[in-house]
Design an enzyme around this catalytic site. Structure first.
Site, PDB file in Angstrom:
ATOM      1  CE  LYS B 160      -2.143   2.580   3.213  1.00 58.13           C
ATOM      2  NZ  LYS B 160      -2.126   3.880   2.513  1.00 58.13           N
ATOM      3  CD  GLU B 234      12.116   4.328   9.614  1.00 61.73           C
ATOM      4  OE1 GLU B 234      11.680   5.108  10.487  1.00 61.73           O
ATOM      5  OE2 GLU B 234      12.427   4.672   8.466  1.00 61.73           O
ATOM      6  CB  CYS B 273      12.888   8.230   9.026  1.00 62.18           C
ATOM      7  SG  CYS B 273      11.276   7.848   8.336  1.00 62.18           S
ATOM      8  CD  GLU B 374      10.720  12.283  12.157  1.00 62.11           C
ATOM      9  OE1 GLU B 374      10.634  11.427  13.060  1.00 62.11           O
ATOM     10  OE2 GLU B 374      11.098  12.025  11.016  1.00 62.11           O
TER      11      GLU B 374
END
Lengths: 112, 478
Positions: B160, B234, B273, B374
């Site tokens: 996906k 992750e 990331c 983040e």
């Protein structure tokens, strides 16, 4: 699971309230869980109430009363994240974008 | 295939903010029967390692022959500069397929002679059908990180892509579809509750792999737990990039490289990331190094993603743009000082309305939200440190532990710092390199499991142990 003592840690803009009314009418009771980390992290995720299973690792920051939404919209955050965010006041806003319920944006969360 | 309920969602181009295509929405019934009855249950496990490696190598060759078209598609989709997709995203993806083609050929099980008549055999078996949920920051490369080991190991995949980047993976698929056996790779578009939930909670899915944010990571674990399915995650980080005093002890190539390492926060518009979003600079050279870092930031060329001179393009979506702008506010309200940038970048002409943000350097302290959360934008938060111990304490004062950078001319300091930082990858005198043969993944809230390196095959394989007695003699219990 515990409610924080603060009276108002989370506010909702008129635009977000309008979308919550639409989502409630279509889907029923709703909840938020504040995310962190990669990609869409650092944004609140909006789910059907109960879809995300909260536990002892989470804190109920607010049960938001929204005009036209009969049941309060709960707003959760993990305890570990709350330890870093507790001096902040959050405002849930909505911006044009992915059109998913999970694409709600805290836009002007600011230190209080 | 058209969506079963006929609903599409819009896909705006980040460079200009206008809709350039629509992606199919995936209501649950579209994919509730993705490989039945139309396709038989996958039998990838019966193909030989040589056959599977051949498929992966042919995919790599096809991608190499279409490198420029893939790079442009990826740049158009995501808003990132084509310079990066030409030199990094697509070449790395090609190499990744080749790497796992080689790794699966060389993999072998084991046997242990437990005694003269007893042998333990260990075989690698594929899991079956695995679900892979891909982020929008490197749509093709992140899909490849998950696909290559899964296909090498003999699994079938339901993949996906992110709803923000639904298109480029289909272009890739159109190039390689004829190389794959039917039913082995299935792509389903849609939003989390429509596509992600049915995948993660399906009893027919043997494993779920996800890259994204922490709340959805937890939700996917909840779904997968219903059928006791393994999950790898992750979930990002808030990576420290540490510059010890001796970095500035000479004006040479190494100092130049370290300044590039500082500026790596802007790579891919900060939508990585492992974005080195916390720069920790030792106090002895703090001002001098920071000034040079700001100057290097000033020289970043922002512009059209398809211009090969462009170093930084557009953020991937309006959502992302708005989130970054909110953090530029939050940082200032908390007292962080903006040394450069700090605003949306309004580019002229056809780029007006695109999702551009000025590369931004904040100066503050590690308790501030811009040091802890983040942002996923071209924003670095800088703080000084006094001693080695301070550097490690600040570096580890975060919920996350995905990446880190250590810069020093002293090999002992580099080694000790690298071992002390709680992160899965510590770049030492380099940053943002992603070779296939180096394991990548997180400590703490950054996730579970690793990607890259041949050890990743373990995440996509079951272990079968045959414990065999070649003795005719009974044990004597009964």
């Amino acid at each position: 699971m515990s409610h924080t003592d603060e009276v108002s840690r989370v506010a909702v803009t008129d635009a977000a309230a309008a979308l919550l009314r639409t989502l409630y009418a279509a889907n029923g009771p709703l909840m938020f869980h504040q995310s962190g980390g990669c990609c869409d992290g650092s944004s609140p995720m909006c789910y059907l109430a109960g879809e995300f299973r909260t536990g002892d690792a989470d804190i109920l920051l607010a049960a938001l009363a929204v005009d036209g939404v009969p049941e309060p919209v709960t707003f959760w955050m993990s305890r570990a994240q709350f330890a870093l965010w507790q001096h902040t006041h959050l405002t849930v806003d909505v911006v044009p974008g992915g059109a998913a319920a999970s694409h709600w944006r805290r836009r002007r969360g600011c230190a209080s | 295939m058209a969506p079963a309920l006929g609903r599409y969602f819009e896909n705006p181009g980040p460079g200009h903010g206008q809709v350039f295509c629509e992606g199919p929405g995936a209501p649950p019934r579209t994919w509730n029967a993705p490989w039945t009855p139309r396709t038989p249950p996958p039998r990838r496990g019966r193909t030989s390692a040589a056959e599977r490696a051949g498929v992966l190598n042919r995919i790599a060759d096809r991608m190499e022959a279409n490198l420029e078209a893939l790079a442009v598609a990826e740049s158009w989709e995501n808003g990132k500069p084509v310079r990066e997709t030409l030199a990094a995203d697509i070449p790395l993806a090609i190499d990744h397929f080749r790497y796992f083609a080689g790794a699966i050929r060389a993999q072998e099980g084991s046997l242990a002679e437990l005694d003269e008549d007893t042998v333990a055999y260990h075989f690698h078996e594929p899991l079956g059908v695995v679900a892979q949920i891909i982020p929008w920051n490197f749509p093709i490369l992140m899909a490849t990180w998950k696909l290559a080991p899964a296909l090498a190991a003999g699994n079938a995949v339901v993949l996906k892509p992110a709803e923000q980047t639904p298109a480029s993976i289909h272009y890739w698929m159109s190039l390689v579809a004829d190389l794959l056996p039917p039913g082995v790779l299935n792509i389903v578009n849609g939003f989390g509750v429509e596509a992600g939930k049915p995948l993660a909670s399906s009893p027919r899915v043997a494993k779920v792999a996800f890259t994204g944010e922490t709340t959805t990571g937890r939700l996917i674990m909840q779904y997968a737990s219903e059928h006791i399915r393994p999950v790898t995650l992750e979930l990002g980080g808030k990576s420290p990039n540490i510059f010890f005093d001796d970095v500035s002890s000479a004006r040479d190539d190494f100092l130049d490289k370290a300044l590039e390492g500082f500026t790596m926060f802007a790579l891919n518009q900060g939508e990585v990331c492992t974005c080195p979003s916390r720069a920790l600079i030792q106090q002895g050279h703090y001002q001098e190094f920071l000034d040079a870092g700001v100057e290097r930031t000033r020289r970043i060329v922002q512009g059209h993603p398809l211009d090969t001179d462009t170093m930084i393009g557009a953020q991937a979506s309006n959502d992302q743009l708005e989130k970054i702008l909110s953090y530029l506010d939050i940082g200032q309200q908390e007292g962080a000082k903006i040394l450069i940038g700090g605003e949306r970048a309004e580019l002229p002409g056809e780029l007006a309305g695109g999702y551009y943000v000025q590369p931004t350097v904040f100066e503050g302290n590690n308790a501030m939200r811009v040091f802890q959360e983040e942002i996923f934008g071209p924003v670095v938060s800088v703080a000084p440190f006094a001693t080695y111990e301070d550097a490690i304490r600040i570096a580890n004062d975060t919920l996350y532990g995905l990446g880190a950078g250590v810069w020093t001319r002293d090999a002992t300091t580099a080694y000790r710092a690298g071992r002390a930082i709680q992160a899965g990858r510590v770049w030492t005198n380099c940053y943002h390199a992603y070779p296939a043969h180096a394991a990548f993944g997180g400590y703490k809230s950054s996730g579970i499991g690793r990607e890259n390196h041949k050890m990743m095959l373990d995440h996509y394989q079951q272990t079968k142990n045959l414990l065999v007695s070649y003795s005719a003699k009974k044990l004597g219990f009964f």
